[in-house]
Design a protein around this motif. Structure first.
Motif, PDB file in Angstrom:
ATOM      1  N   ILE A  15       0.871  -1.174   0.000  1.00  0.00           N
ATOM      2  CA  ILE A  15       0.000   0.000   0.000  1.00  0.00           C
ATOM      3  C   ILE A  15       0.909   1.225   0.000  1.00  0.00           C
ATOM      4  O   ILE A  15       1.704   1.399   0.928  1.00  0.00           O
ATOM      5  CB  ILE A  15      -0.924   0.030   1.235  1.00  0.00           C
ATOM      6  CG1 ILE A  15      -1.792  -1.231   1.307  1.00  0.00           C
ATOM      7  CG2 ILE A  15      -1.788   1.282   1.217  1.00  0.00           C
ATOM      8  CD1 ILE A  15      -2.588  -1.362   2.595  1.00  0.00           C
ATOM      9  N   SER A  16       0.794   2.039  -1.036  1.00  0.00           N
ATOM     10  CA  SER A  16       1.598   3.260  -1.129  1.00  0.00           C
ATOM     11  C   SER A  16       0.729   4.450  -0.759  1.00  0.00           C
ATOM     12  O   SER A  16      -0.344   4.645  -1.326  1.00  0.00           O
ATOM     13  CB  SER A  16       2.144   3.425  -2.543  1.00  0.00           C
ATOM     14  OG  SER A  16       3.017   2.356  -2.859  1.00  0.00           O
ATOM     15  N   ILE A  17       1.225   5.221   0.192  1.00  0.00           N
ATOM     16  CA  ILE A  17       0.509   6.396   0.686  1.00  0.00           C
ATOM     17  C   ILE A  17       1.083   7.642   0.011  1.00  0.00           C
ATOM     18  O   ILE A  17       2.295   7.748  -0.167  1.00  0.00           O
ATOM     19  CB  ILE A  17       0.675   6.532   2.219  1.00  0.00           C
ATOM     20  CG1 ILE A  17       0.306   5.229   2.940  1.00  0.00           C
ATOM     21  CG2 ILE A  17      -0.118   7.717   2.760  1.00  0.00           C
ATOM     22  CD1 ILE A  17      -1.130   4.833   2.848  1.00  0.00           C
ATOM     23  N   GLY A  18       0.221   8.574  -0.325  1.00  0.00           N
ATOM     24  CA  GLY A  18       0.657   9.826  -0.936  1.00  0.00           C
ATOM     25  C   GLY A  18       1.254  10.777   0.089  1.00  0.00           C
ATOM     26  O   GLY A  18       1.696  10.365   1.162  1.00  0.00           O
ATOM     27  N   GLU A  19       1.248  12.069  -0.233  1.00  0.00           N
ATOM     28  CA  GLU A  19       1.869  13.079   0.633  1.00  0.00           C
ATOM     29  C   GLU A  19       1.234  13.202   2.002  1.00  0.00           C
ATOM     30  O   GLU A  19       1.911  13.426   2.988  1.00  0.00           O
ATOM     31  CB  GLU A  19       1.833  14.452  -0.049  1.00  0.00           C
ATOM     32  CG  GLU A  19       3.131  14.801  -0.700  1.00  0.00           C
ATOM     33  CD  GLU A  19       3.166  16.229  -1.183  1.00  0.00           C
ATOM     34  OE1 GLU A  19       2.874  17.151  -0.385  1.00  0.00           O
ATOM     35  OE2 GLU A  19       3.490  16.410  -2.354  1.00  0.00           O
ATOM     36  N   ARG A  20      -0.089  13.055   2.069  1.00  0.00           N
ATOM     37  CA  ARG A  20      -0.798  13.228   3.340  1.00  0.00           C
ATOM     38  C   ARG A  20      -1.428  11.910   3.780  1.00  0.00           C
ATOM     39  O   ARG A  20      -2.179  11.305   3.034  1.00  0.00           O
ATOM     40  CB  ARG A  20      -1.879  14.296   3.216  1.00  0.00           C
ATOM     41  CG  ARG A  20      -1.319  15.691   2.973  1.00  0.00           C
ATOM     42  CD  ARG A  20      -2.402  16.730   2.938  1.00  0.00           C
ATOM     43  NE  ARG A  20      -3.140  16.825   4.186  1.00  0.00           N
ATOM     44  CZ  ARG A  20      -2.787  17.567   5.227  1.00  0.00           C
ATOM     45  NH1 ARG A  20      -1.682  18.276   5.190  1.00  0.00           N
ATOM     46  NH2 ARG A  20      -3.534  17.601   6.313  1.00  0.00           N
ATOM     47  N   PHE A  21      -1.106  11.517   4.991  1.00  0.00           N
ATOM     48  CA  PHE A  21      -1.704  10.326   5.592  1.00  0.00           C
ATOM     49  C   PHE A  21      -2.539  10.834   6.753  1.00  0.00           C
ATOM     50  O   PHE A  21      -2.031  11.083   7.846  1.00  0.00           O
ATOM     51  CB  PHE A  21      -0.618   9.369   6.044  1.00  0.00           C
ATOM     52  CG  PHE A  21      -1.093   7.988   6.422  1.00  0.00           C
ATOM     53  CD1 PHE A  21      -2.398   7.560   6.204  1.00  0.00           C
ATOM     54  CD2 PHE A  21      -0.211   7.094   6.991  1.00  0.00           C
ATOM     55  CE1 PHE A  21      -2.809   6.285   6.549  1.00  0.00           C
ATOM     56  CE2 PHE A  21      -0.603   5.812   7.346  1.00  0.00           C
ATOM     57  CZ  PHE A  21      -1.905   5.411   7.126  1.00  0.00           C
ATOM     58  N   ASP A  22      -3.832  11.031   6.502  1.00  0.00           N
ATOM     59  CA  ASP A  22      -4.718  11.588   7.516  1.00  0.00           C
ATOM     60  C   ASP A  22      -6.112  10.985   7.359  1.00  0.00           C
ATOM     61  O   ASP A  22      -6.328  10.087   6.532  1.00  0.00           O
ATOM     62  CB  ASP A  22      -4.752  13.115   7.446  1.00  0.00           C
ATOM     63  CG  ASP A  22      -5.210  13.659   6.106  1.00  0.00           C
ATOM     64  OD1 ASP A  22      -5.872  12.925   5.334  1.00  0.00           O
ATOM     65  OD2 ASP A  22      -4.910  14.824   5.809  1.00  0.00           O
ATOM     66  N   TYR A  23      -7.020  11.470   8.141  1.00  0.00           N
ATOM     67  CA  TYR A  23      -8.372  10.901   8.177  1.00  0.00           C
ATOM     68  C   TYR A  23      -9.065  10.924   6.819  1.00  0.00           C
ATOM     69  O   TYR A  23      -9.902  10.066   6.542  1.00  0.00           O
ATOM     70  CB  TYR A  23      -9.223  11.647   9.212  1.00  0.00           C
ATOM     71  CG  TYR A  23     -10.589  11.035   9.385  1.00  0.00           C
ATOM     72  CD1 TYR A  23     -10.741   9.856  10.108  1.00  0.00           C
ATOM     73  CD2 TYR A  23     -11.708  11.609   8.801  1.00  0.00           C
ATOM     74  CE1 TYR A  23     -11.989   9.265  10.257  1.00  0.00           C
ATOM     75  CE2 TYR A  23     -12.961  11.030   8.949  1.00  0.00           C
ATOM     76  CZ  TYR A  23     -13.091   9.858   9.666  1.00  0.00           C
ATOM     77  OH  TYR A  23     -14.324   9.271   9.806  1.00  0.00           O
ATOM     78  N   SER A  24      -8.716  11.845   5.963  1.00  0.00           N
ATOM     79  CA  SER A  24      -9.398  11.965   4.669  1.00  0.00           C
ATOM     80  C   SER A  24      -9.227  10.718   3.797  1.00  0.00           C
ATOM     81  O   SER A  24     -10.013  10.504   2.876  1.00  0.00           O
ATOM     82  CB  SER A  24      -8.905  13.197   3.910  1.00  0.00           C
ATOM     83  OG  SER A  24      -7.561  13.038   3.511  1.00  0.00           O
ATOM     84  N   ILE A  25      -8.229   9.887   4.081  1.00  0.00           N
ATOM     85  CA  ILE A  25      -8.027   8.682   3.267  1.00  0.00           C
ATOM     86  C   ILE A  25      -8.344   7.392   4.031  1.00  0.00           C
ATOM     87  O   ILE A  25      -8.019   6.302   3.573  1.00  0.00           O
ATOM     88  CB  ILE A  25      -6.601   8.621   2.684  1.00  0.00           C
ATOM     89  CG1 ILE A  25      -5.550   8.511   3.797  1.00  0.00           C
ATOM     90  CG2 ILE A  25      -6.325   9.806   1.777  1.00  0.00           C
ATOM     91  CD1 ILE A  25      -4.167   8.195   3.283  1.00  0.00           C
ATOM     92  N   HIS A  26      -9.016   7.523   5.182  1.00  0.00           N
ATOM     93  CA  HIS A  26      -9.245   6.328   6.005  1.00  0.00           C
ATOM     94  C   HIS A  26     -10.028   5.240   5.276  1.00  0.00           C
ATOM     95  O   HIS A  26      -9.710   4.065   5.385  1.00  0.00           O
ATOM     96  CB  HIS A  26      -9.920   6.686   7.332  1.00  0.00           C
ATOM     97  CG  HIS A  26     -11.387   6.883   7.250  1.00  0.00           C
ATOM     98  ND1 HIS A  26     -11.955   8.050   6.796  1.00  0.00           N
ATOM     99  CD2 HIS A  26     -12.406   6.040   7.553  1.00  0.00           C
ATOM    100  CE1 HIS A  26     -13.272   7.924   6.816  1.00  0.00           C
ATOM    101  NE2 HIS A  26     -13.568   6.724   7.276  1.00  0.00           N
TER     102      HIS A  26
END
Length: 100
Positions: A15-26
């Protein structure tokens, strides 16, 4: 933004995460691993592009770890950016997860 890929040969989900790892991508993050139920499937979370991690993201990592452990797998945090690694160390997540 999240991208995921399941390698059937090695039984590893990346799983590759972009610049922001926050609630918006949960939801997207959860959807990336929740259907993986094959025993001993490992989850590699690529944080090389991640510049921001909030407390909800730390919680999401713990939930993913629990999911992996339920199928006898492990979660590895892969190539965290300098900023991401600093946050992970502040939260002592480098003690809970393998970081490579």
């Amino acid at each position: 933004m999240i991208q995921s890929h399941l390698n059937q040969d090695t039984q590893e989900l990346t799983i590759s995460i972009g610049e922001r790892f926050d609630y918006s991508i949960h939801k997207a993050f959860r959807d990336a691993y929740r259907d993986v139920k094959t025993p001993r499937t490992n989850i590699a979370i690529n944080l090389s592009s991640t510049k921001y991690i909030d407390s909800s993201a730390l919680g999401m990592l713990l939930i993913a770890k629990e999911h992996a452990e339920n199928i006898n797998g492990v979660v590895t945090l892969v190539r965290p950016s300098e900023t991401a690694l600093r946050i992970l160390k502040l939260a002592n997540f480098d003690q809970l997860f393998k970081v490579v």
